[in-house]
Scaffold this motif. Sequence first.
Motif: not given
Length: 387
Positions: A304-307, A343-350, A363-373
């Motif tokens: 879920k993109a919102e999450t 819907d599976d992909a559309a609800r996931a779009a961010f 960019i590097a920091r963002f990828a590092d933050i996103l990875a564990p999420i």
Amino acid sequence: MTTGRIYLDHNATAPLIAAARAAMLDALDAGGNASSVHETGRRARARIEQARAHVAAMVGARSGDVSFTSGGTEANNHIIQSAARQEGALVVSSIEHPSVLEAASEAARAAGRELRLIPCDRDGLIRPEALQQILEAEPCPPALVSVMLANNETGVIQPIAELARLAHAAGAPMHSDAAQAAGRIPVAMAELGVDYLSLSAHKMGGPHGAGAVITGCGAALHPLLFGGGQERKLRPGTENLAGIAGFGAAAEQVEARLGEMNRIKGLREELEKRIQALDAQILVLGGGADRLPNTSLLARPGLKAETIVMALDLDGAAISAGAACSSGKTGAGHVPQAMGYGDDAARAAFRVSLGPENSLEDIARFADILAPIIERMTKNRTGRMAA
């Protein structure tokens, strides 16, 4: 923006640039009503006309063809509601901003007009043959054809010049919402061939509360409000002096912002490479089309993109789940659905959207933050499915 946070939501609003802030403060300090004939009023008028000239120059228009509004939403509504007074259908693309889609739906209903939606392909592109098919089926020339220059979610750039040629051949005027494009790609009225263009100041480093309608030579525009002669009697009421001054200053700086776009495109490519390396199922929606250099719409089907957005926010990164105008809403976004995603992909779009302030470190920091999420959410989903 807050120190230490990573701001990657420039398509929602770009940070106010220094030149715009200075122009606004100067206008606020000077004061005045531009309709007054005394010196203070004349100075206020001069600030507005200077801003008008800068906005016109940014898109290759004449100063007299620029009418200021409160933003892109008002500009779109003004053009569409004015066009709906004419006979014929309103023809708009299926991926437009809600200020076009909803305005067209309401205007068509109120005026007893038909509303035609132009489909897009899998990459979010409005192909000329799709418009041509609709035009050929219409019994009379449409009242308006409206296709955005660049999509606010995917960043996909539309073939406006060809679409405008088809619209004109069918006897219809052409409008393009250029709110996301201005300041990120060159925008020229003559090259686009459109009759109406709408702009928003805060998407390009200007202030909130300022926008513009640009009309081409001979294009008709009717007022929606009455009670004053401001803006060629098209938008009566005392002008937003500070907002317009800031808009003009931002428009004057657009050429410098465009000079940053090759670097920003490189950052976007690095971002997409790093994020797709996190999970082979992550999609780049519209990745096969020409896009704004700063925009990436990503989706990991099943999440879920919102999450994702909330988790990133807690960890210091700001992005959007699709369009910022849909914040607070749940469900699948209309743009991915129009592109043919389930819907599976559309609800996931961010959406991740960059600006001149961003760096490779961001960019590097963002990828590092996103990875564990992504890893945590994927494991949780797998566990629920197994249960």
